[in-house]
Design a protein around this motif. Structure first.
Motif, mmCIF file in Angstrom:
data_model
loop_
_atom_site.group_PDB
_atom_site.id
_atom_site.type_symbol
_atom_site.label_atom_id
_atom_site.label_comp_id
_atom_site.label_asym_id
_atom_site.label_seq_id
_atom_site.Cartn_x
_atom_site.Cartn_y
_atom_site.Cartn_z
ATOM 1 N N LEU A 27 0.738 -1.071 -0.162
ATOM 2 C CA LEU A 27 -0.099 -0.006 -0.082
ATOM 3 C C LEU A 27 0.943 1.332 0.004
ATOM 4 N N GLY A 28 1.922 1.083 0.859
ATOM 5 C CA GLY A 28 2.984 2.244 0.796
ATOM 6 C C GLY A 28 3.458 2.549 -0.548
ATOM 7 N N ALA A 29 3.865 1.502 -1.182
ATOM 8 C CA ALA A 29 4.443 1.488 -2.542
ATOM 9 C C ALA A 29 3.641 2.003 -3.536
ATOM 10 N N ALA A 30 1.999 1.989 -3.396
ATOM 11 C CA ALA A 30 1.179 2.619 -4.226
ATOM 12 C C ALA A 30 0.693 4.044 -3.722
ATOM 13 N N GLY A 31 1.668 4.654 -2.940
ATOM 14 C CA GLY A 31 1.385 5.963 -2.400
ATOM 15 C C GLY A 31 0.732 6.295 -1.407
ATOM 16 N N ALA A 32 -0.061 5.155 -0.677
ATOM 17 C CA ALA A 32 -0.850 5.605 0.575
ATOM 18 C C ALA A 32 -0.096 5.920 1.731
ATOM 19 N N THR A 33 -0.779 6.611 2.622
ATOM 20 C CA THR A 33 -0.679 6.973 4.126
ATOM 21 C C THR A 33 -0.812 5.605 4.920
ATOM 22 N N VAL A 34 -0.155 4.803 5.596
ATOM 23 C CA VAL A 34 -0.681 3.676 6.033
ATOM 24 C C VAL A 34 -0.398 3.612 7.708
ATOM 25 N N TYR A 35 -1.303 3.604 8.461
ATOM 26 C CA TYR A 35 -1.331 3.210 9.866
ATOM 27 C C TYR A 35 -0.873 1.861 10.086
ATOM 28 N N CYS A 36 -0.019 1.433 10.718
ATOM 29 C CA CYS A 36 0.599 0.038 10.977
ATOM 30 C C CYS A 36 0.356 -0.246 12.424
ATOM 31 N N THR A 37 -0.611 -0.910 12.931
ATOM 32 C CA THR A 37 -0.906 -1.429 13.944
ATOM 33 C C THR A 37 -0.461 -2.922 14.535
ATOM 34 N N GLY A 38 -0.141 -2.858 15.802
ATOM 35 C CA GLY A 38 0.011 -4.342 16.332
ATOM 36 C C GLY A 38 0.500 -3.999 17.982
ATOM 37 N N ARG A 39 0.768 -5.039 18.426
ATOM 38 C CA ARG A 39 1.242 -5.129 19.765
ATOM 39 C C ARG A 39 2.590 -5.051 19.970
ATOM 40 N N THR A 40 3.475 -5.319 18.972
ATOM 41 C CA THR A 40 4.649 -5.505 19.410
ATOM 42 C C THR A 40 5.852 -4.174 18.753
#
Length: 304
Positions: A27-40
């Motif tokens: 998604l980033g490679a396609a130019g998007a702003t990406v919220y990346c969530t997780g616990r670690t």
């Protein structure tokens, strides 16, 4: 694809590693702003005790050409998810793509163990991680997604509806976890349709995740060495392959044609024309049906 998602905002819930990381990066490679969530995070691991972090994922998104924003979130905690969505609304004012990829239940799986012998606590925890997390995240995130027509919800699972309907997934709890998510996507498609939103279930094939490579004692550079002990690993694919599937769905102006359906990375590769990192197009679920489950010798000729 040359930044077709520039100006678009995505939330990848469960982006720490494996498919979630691959999806966030593409998604980033396609130019998007990406919220990346997780616990670690770099300072606080989850109970999985693995080295991958959401900060690493966000950095990979940046390197790919997008904007990566890591946010530590336990998606079983409604308050944390609500705060996450409020932050996205405050910072971006919109949400275009929601990917529900939360899982983290591999250590709880007991293969080929009937329900009366399987750990009840572990099995119920598995269902919470696979189903409750997705519902909680959708509850809070979809009101922001439907503000703009064309929003996309991707429910990540394991197996297509056709495969899972015909095959027992070797544990009642695992079977329920993965088939329930497919039905969830169908139900959410009905709820999103009046708002011109699309919901799909999506499965990768045999994923060469960090954990899977570690299990076979190989790296991405020499993954084929694993076929010595597991010949059918020849059909495996990188997490970036299903990531490209999501990116193409998100960039498709006619994505609504897929709403409510169960899709796979291999299927979509043939529709959109993308490939895995090595230039191949693995079609894992057709391979499993026609080769693996048919008891034939491992041979990916014609399947990748």
């Amino acid at each position: 694809m040359t930044h077709p998602l520039k100006g678009r905002v995505a939330l990848v819930a469960g982006a720490t590693r494996a498919a979630g990381r691959g999806i966030a990066v593409e998604l980033g490679a396609a130019g998007a702003t990406v919220y990346c969530t997780g616990r670690t995070t770099s300072s606080q691991p989850s109970e999985l005790n693995r080295p991958e972090t959401i900060e690493e994922t966000a950095e990979l998104v940046e390197q790919a050409g997008g904007r990566g924003i890591p946010v530590q979130v336990d998606h079983l905690d409604p308050a944390q998810v609500q705060a996450l969505v409020a932050r996205i609304e405050r910072e971006q004012g919109r949400l275009d793509v929601l990917v529900n990829d939360v899982w983290g239940a591999d250590p709880l799986i007991e293969w080929n163990v009937p329900v009366w012998e399987h750990s009840l606590e572990g099995g119920l925890r598995m269902l919470r991680l696979a189903i409750d997390t997705h519902i909680i995240t959708s509850h809070f995130a979809l009101p922001l997604l439907i503000r703009h027509p064309g929003g996309l919800l991707v429910e990540m699972t394991d197996g297509t509806v056709d495969y899972n309907t015909r095959h027992y997934r070797l544990s009642l709890f695992y079977d329920l976890a993965k088939t329930s998510v497919i039905r969830m996507a169908w139900a959410l498609a009905q709820e999103l349709r009046p708002y011109q939103g699309t919901a799909v279930a999506l499965t990768p094939g045999w994923l060469r995740s960090e954990q899977m490579l570690e299990h076979y004692g190989v790296s991405e550079a020499n993954w084929r060495d694993a076929t010595v002990t597991q010949p059918h690993f020849v059909i495996s694919e990188t997490p970036r392959y299903v990531g490209r599937a999501v990116a193409h769905l998100a960039g498709d102006p006619e994505v609504s044609r897929w709403t409510g359906q169960s899709l796979s990375s291999g299927q979509l590769a043939h529709v959109y024309g993308f490939t895995d990192l090595d230039g191949s197009q693995p079609d894992c679920w057709r391979y499993f049906r026609e080769v693996h489950d048919a008891g034939k010798p491992a041979d990916a000729t014609g399947y990748r």
